[in-house]
Design a protein around this motif. Structure first.
Motif, short mmCIF file in Angstrom:
data_model
loop_
_atom_site.label_atom_id
_atom_site.label_comp_id
_atom_site.label_asym_id
_atom_site.label_seq_id
_atom_site.Cartn_x
_atom_site.Cartn_y
_atom_site.Cartn_z
N SER A 138 50.27 51.46 38.78
CA SER A 138 49.40 49.73 37.97
C SER A 138 48.14 50.91 37.02
CB SER A 138 49.09 48.76 38.45
OG SER A 138 50.08 47.95 39.12
N THR A 188 48.10 54.91 46.38
CA THR A 188 49.30 53.79 47.15
C THR A 188 49.90 55.52 47.35
OG1 THR A 188 49.93 53.55 44.96
CG2 THR A 188 49.10 51.82 45.58
N VAL A 243 54.92 59.07 32.72
CA VAL A 243 55.49 57.64 32.64
C VAL A 243 54.61 56.79 32.71
CG1 VAL A 243 57.41 56.01 33.00
CG2 VAL A 243 58.14 58.83 33.01
N SER A 260 42.61 51.81 53.67
CA SER A 260 42.45 49.96 52.87
C SER A 260 44.35 49.47 52.52
CB SER A 260 41.63 49.75 52.48
OG SER A 260 41.73 50.72 51.73
N1 LIG Z 1 54.48 55.86 35.97
C1 LIG Z 1 55.40 55.91 36.99
O1 LIG Z 1 55.58 57.27 37.16
C2 LIG Z 1 55.61 54.92 38.29
C3 LIG Z 1 56.23 54.96 38.66
C4 LIG Z 1 56.77 54.22 39.90
C5 LIG Z 1 56.37 52.74 38.97
N2 LIG Z 1 55.32 52.64 38.16
C6 LIG Z 1 55.25 51.70 38.51
O2 LIG Z 1 53.29 51.29 38.89
C7 LIG Z 1 53.30 50.27 39.35
C8 LIG Z 1 53.09 49.83 40.83
O3 LIG Z 1 51.83 50.64 41.49
P1 LIG Z 1 51.86 50.75 43.15
O4 LIG Z 1 53.32 50.20 43.69
O5 LIG Z 1 51.34 52.15 43.52
O6 LIG Z 1 50.19 49.47 43.45
P2 LIG Z 1 49.81 48.99 42.72
O7 LIG Z 1 49.42 49.66 41.37
O8 LIG Z 1 50.58 47.84 41.25
O9 LIG Z 1 49.44 48.14 43.44
C9 LIG Z 1 49.81 47.26 44.35
C10 LIG Z 1 47.91 46.17 44.73
O10 LIG Z 1 47.56 47.04 46.02
C11 LIG Z 1 46.16 46.69 46.27
N3 LIG Z 1 46.08 48.66 47.06
C12 LIG Z 1 46.15 49.97 46.38
N4 LIG Z 1 45.79 50.27 46.98
C13 LIG Z 1 45.57 50.20 47.99
C14 LIG Z 1 44.31 50.13 48.99
N5 LIG Z 1 44.79 52.27 48.99
N6 LIG Z 1 43.57 49.62 49.44
C15 LIG Z 1 43.41 48.07 49.30
N7 LIG Z 1 44.83 47.95 47.94
C16 LIG Z 1 44.86 48.28 46.93
C17 LIG Z 1 45.69 46.51 44.96
O11 LIG Z 1 44.59 46.44 44.26
C18 LIG Z 1 47.44 45.90 43.83
O12 LIG Z 1 46.55 44.92 44.65
C19 LIG Z 1 54.04 49.44 38.69
O13 LIG Z 1 54.09 49.04 37.49
C20 LIG Z 1 55.09 50.19 38.66
O14 LIG Z 1 55.68 49.62 37.94
C21 LIG Z 1 54.77 53.99 37.76
#
Ligand SMILES: NC(=O)c1ccc[n+]([C@@H]2O[C@H](COP(=O)([O-])OP(=O)(O)OC[C@H]3O[C@@H](n4cnc5c(N)ncnc54)[C@H](O)[C@@H]3O)[C@@H](O)[C@H]2O)c1
Length: 424
Positions: free
Chosen positions: A101, A146, A156, A189
């Motif tokens: 995100s 993450t 992307v 975390s």
């Molecule tokens: N650009 C790309 O190539 C691509 C590929 C796949 C998905 N996406 C997009 O990425 C988004 C999803 O991202 P995501 O799955 O990485 O999660 P995210 O960024 O949506 O985070 C999910 C939750 O986890 C929490 N969080 C993240 N890391 C943490 C940590 N280390 N400690 C505590 N809390 C943490 C965040 O605060 C949030 O509440 C979606 O919008 C999706 O469409 C992009």
């Protein structure tokens, strides 16, 4: 139709290792950059990854502003708010600390701050105008927290169009971060539900890119610049995708159940970047294409332990819930690839007599077993969807050409309706 005959590998610039986050200040200083915008989401703001970045910048005398208004699962509105800050601040560079995100929001903010245009100009056609990014953007350093999207390696950026209740995005090689700092300490975390959902996103990236249409079945572009980054499975992306399937299969359960297992978490974040390099050069297909309306049409589902106060289907969950149905459907198109993936995931394929009929179900069964072990909901109906939603889910999937056209087996509207029914 003339078919393509070439592949292009867009490399990602990546540094991986426990503790690399603290090098970000030195990186910016060495790049001659003195004023940056740091982006993150509100839940990560106080956590060690962000605090370490800020200390590293201070240590090198880099001036920064912190924008912590990233929306988890970004929308056009939240992205526009970040763009506004980026445009006003005239920053020299951007640092994204967070999950997909945050990294995606930073890519869009950087793009529109560098090349201002109508918001729909760069958004993928047919939803937007699909205009190519005019040239290199400002440096973005991506620091994932993450073990998920691989966004640190890709060009992307994905967000939700609020009015249309479906996700879309911008895709161009120029959007790739200048540098990714992939630090296993940053996932310490991560709440277990985030580890599970984002880890299953990695698995689906790898499985979809490995089973995508081959590059030589895509139409030949008129000019090399028009060759898409999502070019279909190819010998280079296969290497990354297969290794990522292996790493996820061996580590995801440990990383979910024992977050203190440094090795498992280190392997998962490595797998995320590896899968990113695979799908970033090959593409994903139906699991992702179908996930966009699933997350866009969320009603009141709130996964336990997920840090946000609003209803949400976390991205990885919205993808994997479609996966068993999708691979049952695509199995007959390239059975040997489905079998190989199932075998890496732990299936015994020695007794297979009719690969065309058995490969898809075998892979689907492996995925379902893993979903159950990771406490994922057992289907779309468990997160609030009913059969009455199927026409809208299909309508939200059909415009996702960029990914759905990479399915190894073409999926008509009727096929998609059957797939959603299966995924219920
Ligand atoms: N650009 C790309 O190539 C691509 C590929 C796949 C998905 N996406 C997009 O990425 C988004 C999803 O991202 P995501 O799955 O990485 O999660 P995210 O960024 O949506 O985070 C999910 C939750 O986890 C929490 N969080 C993240 N890391 C943490 C940590 N280390 N400690 C505590 N809390 C943490 C965040 O605060 C949030 O509440 C979606 O919008 C999706 O469409 C992009």
């Amino acid at each position: 139709m003339q078919k393509d005959y070439a592949i292009q590998m867009g490399s990602s610039n990546l540094r991986y290792g426990p503790g690399v986050t603290r090098e970000v200040g030195m990186d910016l200083a060495d790049m001659g950059l003195k004023r940056v915008l740091v982006l993150t989401d509100p839940y990560l703001k106080e956590l060690p990854p962000v605090q370490q970045v800020l200390e590293a910048l201070e240590g090198e005398g880099i001036r920064y502003e912190l924008f912590s208004g990233v929306r988890v699962e970004p929308t056009d509105l939240s992205v526009k708010a970040a763009i506004e800050v980026a445009v006003e601040g005239k920053y020299e560079a951007f640092v994204a600390v967070g999950g997909g995100s945050t990294i995606d929001t930073a890519k869009a903010a950087n793009l529109y701050a560098t090349y201002p245009d109508d918001f729909f100009a760069y958004i993928n056609a047919p939803i937007g105008q699909g205009k190519p990014v005019p040239g290199p953007v400002k440096p973005l350093i991506a620091i994932p927290t993450t073990a998920g999207t691989g966004s640190e390696t890709t060009g992307v950026a994905i967000f939700d169009l609020t009015d249309r209740h479906a996700k879309t995005g911008i895709a161009h090689r120029y959007l790739k971060p200048a540098l990714a700092l992939v630090d296993p300490h940053n996932t310490r975390s991560m709440p277990p539900v985030v580890a599970a959902a984002s880890g299953l996103d990695v698995l689906c990236h790898a499985l979809e890119s490995y089973t995508a249409l081959p590059f030589y079945e895509r139409p030949l572009p008129a000019r090399p610049i028009l060759r898409p980054a999502y070019q279909g499975h190819n010998p280079i992306s296969d290497i990354w995708s297969l290794k990522a399937i292996e790493l996820v299969s061996q580590n995801i359960l440990r990383a979910y159940r024992q977050p203190e297992d440094e090795q498992a978490r280190a392997n998962m974040i490595l797998a995320a970047s590896m899968a990113g390099m695979g799908f970033g050069n090959a593409g994903v297909h139906l699991c992702h294409g179908m996930s966009y309306p699933v997350s866009g049409m969320v009603r009141d589902f709130r996964p336990g332990g997920f840090p946000v106060p609003y209803p949400i289907v976390p991205h990885g969950m919205s993808v994997v819930l479609n996966a068993p149905a999708v691979f049952r459907f695509t199995g007959p198109a390239c059975p040997e690839r489905h079998l190989k993936a199932a075998e890496i995931m732990g299936a015994d394929v020695s007794g297979v007599k009719d690969p065309k009929a058995e490969a898809g179900p075998l892979l689907a069964a492996q995925i379902e077993q893993l979903m159950q072990a990771l406490d994922m909901p057992p289907g779309l109906s468990a997160i609030g969807f009913t059969e009455a939603d199927i026409p809208a889910l299909v309508a939200g999937t059909l415009p996702q050409h960029r990914v759905t056209k990479l399915s190894p087996r073409p999926a008509s509207a009727d096929d998609l309706a059957a797939l959603f029914l299966d995924a219920m």
